[in-house]
Design a protein around this motif. Structure first.
Motif, PDB file in Angstrom:
ATOM      1  N   ARG A 163       0.828  -1.196   0.000  1.00  0.00           N
ATOM      2  CA  ARG A 163       0.000   0.000   0.000  1.00  0.00           C
ATOM      3  C   ARG A 163       0.867   1.253   0.000  1.00  0.00           C
ATOM      4  O   ARG A 163       2.086   1.204   0.177  1.00  0.00           O
ATOM      5  CB  ARG A 163      -0.912   0.025   1.227  1.00  0.00           C
ATOM      6  N   ASP A 164       0.195   2.381  -0.187  1.00  0.00           N
ATOM      7  CA  ASP A 164       0.877   3.659  -0.100  1.00  0.00           C
ATOM      8  C   ASP A 164       1.037   4.039   1.368  1.00  0.00           C
ATOM      9  O   ASP A 164       0.247   3.619   2.221  1.00  0.00           O
ATOM     10  CB  ASP A 164       0.080   4.736  -0.837  1.00  0.00           C
ATOM     11  N   GLY A 165       2.083   4.806   1.654  1.00  0.00           N
ATOM     12  CA  GLY A 165       2.342   5.234   3.025  1.00  0.00           C
ATOM     13  C   GLY A 165       3.024   6.579   3.043  1.00  0.00           C
ATOM     14  O   GLY A 165       3.161   7.248   2.002  1.00  0.00           O
ATOM     15  N   PRO A 166       3.471   7.032   4.209  1.00  0.00           N
ATOM     16  CA  PRO A 166       4.090   8.359   4.327  1.00  0.00           C
ATOM     17  C   PRO A 166       5.301   8.558   3.422  1.00  0.00           C
ATOM     18  O   PRO A 166       5.610   9.691   3.040  1.00  0.00           O
ATOM     19  CB  PRO A 166       4.496   8.428   5.803  1.00  0.00           C
ATOM     20  N   TYR A 167       6.007   7.469   3.060  1.00  0.00           N
ATOM     21  CA  TYR A 167       7.179   7.568   2.192  1.00  0.00           C
ATOM     22  C   TYR A 167       6.976   6.790   0.893  1.00  0.00           C
ATOM     23  O   TYR A 167       7.919   6.265   0.315  1.00  0.00           O
ATOM     24  CB  TYR A 167       8.423   7.091   2.935  1.00  0.00           C
ATOM     25  N   GLY A 168       5.745   6.738   0.438  1.00  0.00           N
ATOM     26  CA  GLY A 168       5.440   6.082  -0.816  1.00  0.00           C
ATOM     27  C   GLY A 168       5.003   4.642  -0.628  1.00  0.00           C
ATOM     28  O   GLY A 168       4.772   4.161   0.494  1.00  0.00           O
ATOM     29  N   GLU A 169       4.879   3.934  -1.748  1.00  0.00           N
ATOM     30  CA  GLU A 169       4.420   2.545  -1.702  1.00  0.00           C
ATOM     31  C   GLU A 169       5.404   1.682  -0.928  1.00  0.00           C
ATOM     32  O   GLU A 169       6.620   1.878  -0.985  1.00  0.00           O
ATOM     33  CB  GLU A 169       4.263   2.001  -3.116  1.00  0.00           C
ATOM     34  N   GLY A 170       4.855   0.727  -0.213  1.00  0.00           N
ATOM     35  CA  GLY A 170       5.713  -0.180   0.535  1.00  0.00           C
ATOM     36  C   GLY A 170       4.916  -1.336   1.106  1.00  0.00           C
ATOM     37  O   GLY A 170       3.704  -1.448   0.925  1.00  0.00           O
ATOM     38  N   MET A 171       5.623  -2.208   1.767  1.00  0.00           N
ATOM     39  CA  MET A 171       5.021  -3.341   2.457  1.00  0.00           C
ATOM     40  C   MET A 171       4.646  -2.930   3.872  1.00  0.00           C
ATOM     41  O   MET A 171       5.436  -2.290   4.576  1.00  0.00           O
ATOM     42  CB  MET A 171       6.021  -4.507   2.497  1.00  0.00           C
ATOM     43  N   VAL A 172       3.444  -3.309   4.299  1.00  0.00           N
ATOM     44  CA  VAL A 172       3.003  -3.077   5.675  1.00  0.00           C
ATOM     45  C   VAL A 172       2.599  -4.420   6.258  1.00  0.00           C
ATOM     46  O   VAL A 172       1.792  -5.149   5.670  1.00  0.00           O
ATOM     47  CB  VAL A 172       1.831  -2.077   5.733  1.00  0.00           C
ATOM     48  N   GLN A 173       3.175  -4.746   7.417  1.00  0.00           N
ATOM     49  CA  GLN A 173       2.985  -6.067   8.026  1.00  0.00           C
ATOM     50  C   GLN A 173       2.656  -5.916   9.507  1.00  0.00           C
ATOM     51  O   GLN A 173       3.242  -5.078  10.211  1.00  0.00           O
ATOM     52  CB  GLN A 173       4.259  -6.883   7.860  1.00  0.00           C
ATOM     53  N   LEU A 174       1.741  -6.717   9.974  1.00  0.00           N
ATOM     54  CA  LEU A 174       1.349  -6.691  11.385  1.00  0.00           C
ATOM     55  C   LEU A 174       2.556  -6.981  12.271  1.00  0.00           C
ATOM     56  O   LEU A 174       3.325  -7.918  12.010  1.00  0.00           O
ATOM     57  CB  LEU A 174       0.249  -7.716  11.634  1.00  0.00           C
ATOM     58  N   TRP A 175       2.738  -6.199  13.298  1.00  0.00           N
ATOM     59  CA  TRP A 175       3.842  -6.394  14.247  1.00  0.00           C
ATOM     60  C   TRP A 175       3.523  -7.590  15.145  1.00  0.00           C
ATOM     61  O   TRP A 175       2.419  -7.726  15.660  1.00  0.00           O
ATOM     62  CB  TRP A 175       4.031  -5.149  15.087  1.00  0.00           C
ATOM     63  N   ILE A 176       4.502  -8.466  15.309  1.00  0.00           N
ATOM     64  CA  ILE A 176       4.342  -9.659  16.134  1.00  0.00           C
ATOM     65  C   ILE A 176       5.279  -9.572  17.333  1.00  0.00           C
ATOM     66  O   ILE A 176       6.486  -9.361  17.172  1.00  0.00           O
ATOM     67  CB  ILE A 176       4.647 -10.942  15.336  1.00  0.00           C
ATOM     68  N   GLU A 177       4.734  -9.737  18.523  1.00  0.00           N
ATOM     69  CA  GLU A 177       5.549  -9.771  19.743  1.00  0.00           C
ATOM     70  C   GLU A 177       6.005 -11.207  19.980  1.00  0.00           C
ATOM     71  O   GLU A 177       5.199 -12.104  20.190  1.00  0.00           O
ATOM     72  CB  GLU A 177       4.750  -9.268  20.943  1.00  0.00           C
ATOM     73  N   ALA A 178       7.317 -11.413  19.929  1.00  0.00           N
ATOM     74  CA  ALA A 178       7.862 -12.751  20.137  1.00  0.00           C
ATOM     75  C   ALA A 178       7.968 -13.063  21.625  1.00  0.00           C
ATOM     76  O   ALA A 178       8.133 -12.167  22.464  1.00  0.00           O
ATOM     77  CB  ALA A 178       9.230 -12.866  19.477  1.00  0.00           C
ATOM     78  N   ASP A 179       7.886 -14.352  21.938  1.00  0.00           N
ATOM     79  CA  ASP A 179       8.048 -14.825  23.306  1.00  0.00           C
ATOM     80  C   ASP A 179       9.542 -15.027  23.561  1.00  0.00           C
ATOM     81  O   ASP A 179      10.156 -15.940  23.000  1.00  0.00           O
ATOM     82  CB  ASP A 179       7.290 -16.140  23.483  1.00  0.00           C
ATOM     83  N   PRO A 180      10.174 -14.198  24.407  1.00  0.00           N
ATOM     84  CA  PRO A 180      11.623 -14.311  24.598  1.00  0.00           C
ATOM     85  C   PRO A 180      12.049 -15.608  25.279  1.00  0.00           C
ATOM     86  O   PRO A 180      13.224 -15.984  25.218  1.00  0.00           O
ATOM     87  CB  PRO A 180      11.958 -13.090  25.469  1.00  0.00           C
ATOM     88  N   SER A 181      11.109 -16.301  25.905  1.00  0.00           N
ATOM     89  CA  SER A 181      11.462 -17.548  26.601  1.00  0.00           C
ATOM     90  C   SER A 181      11.458 -18.757  25.669  1.00  0.00           C
ATOM     91  O   SER A 181      11.940 -19.831  26.041  1.00  0.00           O
ATOM     92  CB  SER A 181      10.481 -17.796  27.755  1.00  0.00           C
ATOM     93  N   ALA A 182      10.917 -18.613  24.457  1.00  0.00           N
ATOM     94  CA  ALA A 182      10.859 -19.739  23.518  1.00  0.00           C
ATOM     95  C   ALA A 182      12.245 -20.001  22.941  1.00  0.00           C
ATOM     96  O   ALA A 182      12.959 -19.077  22.573  1.00  0.00           O
ATOM     97  CB  ALA A 182       9.864 -19.455  22.409  1.00  0.00           C
ATOM     98  N   SER A 183      12.622 -21.270  22.852  1.00  0.00           N
ATOM     99  CA  SER A 183      13.950 -21.641  22.360  1.00  0.00           C
ATOM    100  C   SER A 183      13.809 -22.520  21.128  1.00  0.00           C
ATOM    101  O   SER A 183      13.294 -23.635  21.197  1.00  0.00           O
ATOM    102  CB  SER A 183      14.728 -22.395  23.448  1.00  0.00           C
ATOM    103  N   LEU A 184      14.267 -22.004  19.979  1.00  0.00           N
ATOM    104  CA  LEU A 184      14.187 -22.749  18.727  1.00  0.00           C
ATOM    105  C   LEU A 184      15.557 -23.061  18.143  1.00  0.00           C
ATOM    106  O   LEU A 184      15.684 -23.938  17.294  1.00  0.00           O
ATOM    107  CB  LEU A 184      13.368 -21.957  17.697  1.00  0.00           C
ATOM    108  N   LEU A 185      16.599 -22.316  18.576  1.00  0.00           N
ATOM    109  CA  LEU A 185      17.953 -22.499  18.072  1.00  0.00           C
ATOM    110  C   LEU A 185      18.912 -22.647  19.239  1.00  0.00           C
ATOM    111  O   LEU A 185      18.639 -22.184  20.348  1.00  0.00           O
ATOM    112  CB  LEU A 185      18.376 -21.295  17.221  1.00  0.00           C
ATOM    113  N   GLY A 186      20.037 -23.286  18.978  1.00  0.00           N
ATOM    114  CA  GLY A 186      21.021 -23.428  20.036  1.00  0.00           C
ATOM    115  C   GLY A 186      22.375 -23.837  19.504  1.00  0.00           C
ATOM    116  O   GLY A 186      22.522 -24.256  18.354  1.00  0.00           O
ATOM    117  N   LEU A 187      23.389 -23.701  20.348  1.00  0.00           N
ATOM    118  CA  LEU A 187      24.745 -24.174  20.080  1.00  0.00           C
ATOM    119  C   LEU A 187      25.122 -25.161  21.181  1.00  0.00           C
ATOM    120  O   LEU A 187      24.994 -24.847  22.371  1.00  0.00           O
ATOM    121  CB  LEU A 187      25.735 -23.002  20.059  1.00  0.00           C
ATOM    122  N   VAL A 188      25.550 -26.353  20.793  1.00  0.00           N
ATOM    123  CA  VAL A 188      25.926 -27.379  21.769  1.00  0.00           C
ATOM    124  C   VAL A 188      27.334 -27.866  21.461  1.00  0.00           C
ATOM    125  O   VAL A 188      27.783 -27.840  20.311  1.00  0.00           O
ATOM    126  CB  VAL A 188      24.930 -28.558  21.753  1.00  0.00           C
TER     127      VAL A 188
END
Length: 272
Positions: free
Chosen positions: A94-119
């Motif tokens: 859509r159009d926005g303050p600085y021209g056309e662009g992508m607009v996406q809903l902001w998602i709050e991530a759960d900082p306690s979730a663990s999906l990656l690691g180094l072992v």
């Protein structure tokens, strides 16, 4: 005991809110390589936080046509919705303050979730998949692992379909309610093989039966004249759309998760 207060349903969908709402820039995400603006969006009494990436703020890339990253972000959302997996937050062009662009809903991530690691072990533990060894400083290496999680497995397939050239750990947003979202899909849908990802843990393994059923349905939806194909034709080139169809057909024919080709760096840098 009094009954809990009933929360009225929202009268505006996320897509309507993002597409029709008034955008107000609140700040900028400084770590991003392209212009990424944190905004609020308001429409008919509803308000939400969102990300706005104007085309004018895109940094040119040698292997992608200039000014196309926003369209690719929207196309990734369309493909995610076609699978029914809901892995990409609601996204519009859509159009926005600085021209056309992508607009996406902001998602709050759960900082306690663990999906990656180094072992430091040679093999991943139960519930984890190995990606490869990484240098961690002072001449030491550690095994990079990701969770053996069905949500991540579906995302690995989606990335193969959209030919994601930049799946980093920071793009994974698990939420407190158990959902997983993935963001930053500007470098996708290239005609050439560009798949770079941290999610190689299932490489070479058979695709789940449910995944093959989903890909079959997506393949039908990509047929010329179908609504999905028509929408994507407004966001991608004809050659890119043909390559997308070929990737879906190839995945179904192989029946397995893809493995690194050896012709392109398999893991993005930095990985997180």
């Amino acid at each position: 005991m009094p009954a809990p207060e009933r929360i009225p349903p929202r009268s505006v969908t996320d897509l309507d809110l993002l597409a029709k709402g008034e955008l107000t820039v609140r700040g900028q995400v400084r770590e991003a390589s392209n212009a990424v603006l944190f905004c609020s969006v308001a429409y008919e009494g509803e308000e939400a936080s969102c990300v706005y990436k104007p085309v004018a703020g895109e940094r040119p890339l040698w292997d992608f046509p200039d000014g196309t990253l926003a369209q690719r972000e929207v196309a990734a959302y369309e493909l995610s919705e076609a699978t029914g997996w809901g892995l990409v937050p609601p996204t519009v062009l859509r159009d926005g303050p600085y021209g056309e662009g992508m607009v996406q809903l902001w998602i709050e991530a759960d900082p306690s979730a663990s999906l990656l690691g180094l072992v430091e072990d040679e093999e991943p533990g139960d519930g984890w998949k190995a990606v490869g060894f990484a240098e961690v400083g002072e001449g030491r290496t550690a095994l990079l692992v990701h969770a053996d999680d069905p949500r991540l497995r579906r995302l690995a397939v989606l990335d193969a379909v959209i030919n994601n050239g930049d799946r980093k750990g920071g793009h994974l947003l698990p939420t407190a309610d158990g959902r997983l979202y993935a963001i930053d899909h500007g470098v996708t849908f290239n005609v050439d093989d560009k798949l770079r990802t941290l999610l190689w843990g299932w490489a070479g393994e058979p695709l789940p039966a449910s995944t093959k059923e989903t890909l079959t349905e997506v393949g039908r939806a990509l047929a010329s004249g179908e609504p999905l194909a028509t929408r994507l034709a407004q966001l991608l080139t004809a050659a890119e759309l043909d390559a997308l169809r070929a990737r879906v057909t190839g995945l179904l024919g192989a029946g397995r998760h893809p493995a690194p080709s050896g012709e392109w760096p398999a893991i993005p840098w930095p990985p997180v």
